[in-house]
Design a protein around this motif. Sequence first.
Motif, PDB file in Angstrom:
ATOM      1  N   GLN A 131      11.467   5.677  -9.491  1.00 12.10           N
ATOM      2  CA  GLN A 131      11.358   6.582  -8.342  1.00 12.10           C
ATOM      3  C   GLN A 131      10.840   5.842  -7.113  1.00 12.10           C
ATOM      4  N   LYS A 140       0.833  -1.214   0.000  1.00 15.35           N
ATOM      5  CA  LYS A 140       0.000   0.000   0.000  1.00 15.35           C
ATOM      6  C   LYS A 140       0.866   1.262   0.000  1.00 15.35           C
ATOM      7  N   MET A 141       2.060   1.144   0.545  1.00 14.52           N
ATOM      8  CA  MET A 141       2.980   2.283   0.554  1.00 14.52           C
ATOM      9  C   MET A 141       3.409   2.592  -0.893  1.00 14.52           C
ATOM     10  N   TRP A 197       1.682   1.758  -3.520  1.00 15.25           N
ATOM     11  CA  TRP A 197       0.484   2.242  -4.212  1.00 15.25           C
ATOM     12  C   TRP A 197       0.284   3.730  -3.933  1.00 15.25           C
ATOM     13  N   SER A 198       0.476   4.111  -2.683  1.00 18.13           N
ATOM     14  CA  SER A 198       0.339   5.535  -2.346  1.00 18.13           C
ATOM     15  C   SER A 198       1.297   6.353  -3.191  1.00 18.13           C
ATOM     16  N   GLY A 199       2.531   5.861  -3.323  1.00 18.43           N
ATOM     17  CA  GLY A 199       3.516   6.568  -4.140  1.00 18.43           C
ATOM     18  C   GLY A 199       3.106   6.621  -5.597  1.00 18.43           C
ATOM     19  N   ALA A 200       2.577   5.510  -6.108  1.00 16.52           N
ATOM     20  CA  ALA A 200       2.154   5.476  -7.508  1.00 16.52           C
ATOM     21  C   ALA A 200       1.035   6.484  -7.745  1.00 16.52           C
ATOM     22  N   ALA A 201       0.124   6.590  -6.766  1.00 12.11           N
ATOM     23  CA  ALA A 201      -0.987   7.539  -6.922  1.00 12.11           C
ATOM     24  C   ALA A 201      -0.478   8.978  -6.938  1.00 12.11           C
ATOM     25  N   MET A 202       0.659   9.224  -6.274  1.00 11.46           N
ATOM     26  CA  MET A 202       1.221  10.575  -6.287  1.00 11.46           C
ATOM     27  C   MET A 202       1.999  10.842  -7.571  1.00 11.46           C
ATOM     28  N   GLY A 203       2.139   9.822  -8.392  1.00 13.17           N
ATOM     29  CA  GLY A 203       2.799  10.014  -9.677  1.00 13.17           C
ATOM     30  C   GLY A 203       4.245   9.565  -9.729  1.00 13.17           C
ATOM     31  N   LEU A 204       4.696   8.757  -8.759  1.00  9.89           N
ATOM     32  CA  LEU A 204       6.083   8.272  -8.806  1.00  9.89           C
ATOM     33  C   LEU A 204       6.216   7.156  -9.843  1.00  9.89           C
TER      34      LEU A 204
END
Lengths: 281, 261
Positions: free
Chosen positions: B164, B150-151, B153-160
């Motif tokens: 990255q 989930k960590m 995923w959170s990063g992916a949602a922020m556009g990483l």
Amino acid sequence: MKVVPSRSNEWVRSVTPPKPASAIIEIDRVSQVFQTSARKHHLALSEISLTIEEGAFVSILGPSGCGKSTLLYIVGGFVSPTSGAARIKGQAITRPGPDRGPVFQEFALFPWKTVLGNVMYGPLQQGVRASEADAQSRALIEMVGLKGYENFYPKELSGGMKQRVALARTLAYHPEVLLMDEPFGALDAHTRTRLQNDLLNIWERDRKTVLFVTHSVDEAVFLSDKVVMMSKSPGRIRQVIDIDLPRPRRRNELLLDPRYQKYVVDIERMFDESDKAGSPS
Amino acid sequence: MMSPATLTRRIAPALACVGLLMVWQVASLALKNDSFPTAIEAIRAIPDILGDKESLINILASLRRMAIGFGVAVLFSIPLGLLMGRSRAVAAFFNPLLMIIYPVPKAALMPIIMLWLGVGDVTKTLVIFLGVSLPVIYHSFEGAKAVEEKMLWSGAAMGLSPLQRLVRIVLPAALPEILTGCRTGLVLALITMITSEMIARQSGAGNILFNALDMGQYDTVFAMIIIVGAMGICLDALFDQVRARLVRWSEPQFDMPLSFS
Ligand SMILES: Nc1ncnc2c1ncn2[C@@H]1O[C@H](COP(=O)(O)OP(=O)(O)OP(=O)(O)O)[C@@H](O)[C@H]1O
Ligand SMILES: [Mg+2]
């Protein structure tokens, strides 16, 4: 700073009968099959179709294991469905993006970042200047009631505080849709009520589209414009109920409102009936 | 003002060292063996070694090889371990290779490597590199595997982007585990440094030690053991300082009480 959503897909709507608000998310006959062992498959979601209007607060309510999280992950772009498609503003969802902000039940904060560092992460990634991101994030942290905790690490926070940080971190990059997976499920009743009120206040201020997964009937009725009831094995939509209660909603008024009470009782009865009718899985 | 608990914790390592030296002294006096000098004799020989320019150059040459071998190994192993932890294909490719190399004592490869690369610095540094790599790869791998999805995923949602996410989420999240591997690697670097110099005698701390052994200068042998041991303790303490600073966010705040009585 705030991005104005483009309306370039309006022409798609004009073909269908006019609606009061435009659909932002469309879930179109989505099914999800999980391979549980070499030979066994599990149908977690079966032919789910659902349209969510821009600015609506929609709750997904259903028993454990009915596929609520899976559905949310599909809209988030974290999981791709076995068949069917999800769309945001007419565009097929193939991957996560900053237009959809998840808030996970597990918080998933970055433990090596302070509260401020967590909240600033999204804006910085989006190229917002550091001084600006700092100011915005501090304002958000204050809004979720954590002023004074900016330099704390996640391990130093209680569960309720972590959940607030997770919400602030997602709000910080201005997603158009909030995807919340039982965000208050792990909290004690008191904290839960407070966070529900806070979320409602925030939402009534900027009216983001929210897709909100929950176990709790009260919570769903209290917060939502629309409650999507799901049933289990396979995960299906049982019924979609419009919650026609005035806003802004105040908890102390609403709990005494017979219309609110009727929604809660009706929904609970429908779940009870399906429990009796449903065969053991 | 220090609390009694803090005071005990501070002086405990010194007490342990003094205790060890006392046991050594008594055992040596009791055994009366020529090849087992007393602790005091060994300590007396230390200034002679450290005062000798030739010996100092030898020891510094050892440390330099160790630093290079350790540094290169860490720079190579962390990215590899992280990639293996996040990609099943990469793990499936490298795991069998590492399983083959793992049980082989790295010093046992030295005679072969010496045939290819000679008895110089390159061979010894390579052996140190091999010794350090495996624990660092292993711990980076385990650390990366355990990163909460989930960590990411959170990063992916922020556009990483995937790269990255590897550098800015997997690396920091796995850092405590990675540094555990590096700490093991550091000790192994010291061990392989000495063994490599035992096999390819030419220069280095190990060379002084084994030459003295050949010539029956047992106080020098034991003095060198103390010096190498002290180097190990100092490096480890230094490393732990750095580690504690880097991963303060993950350290438990309190000592685990043994009982609540
Ligand atoms: N990665 C996976 N592999 C196999 N099965 C899965 C996977 N993810 C979910 N499932 C199964 O799919 C079904 C739906 O899971 P999901 O987590 O979406 O349910 P849920 O409605 O969110 O439940 P809860 O309310 O307990 O969170 C469950 O039966 C679960 O066992
Ligand atoms: Mg769930």
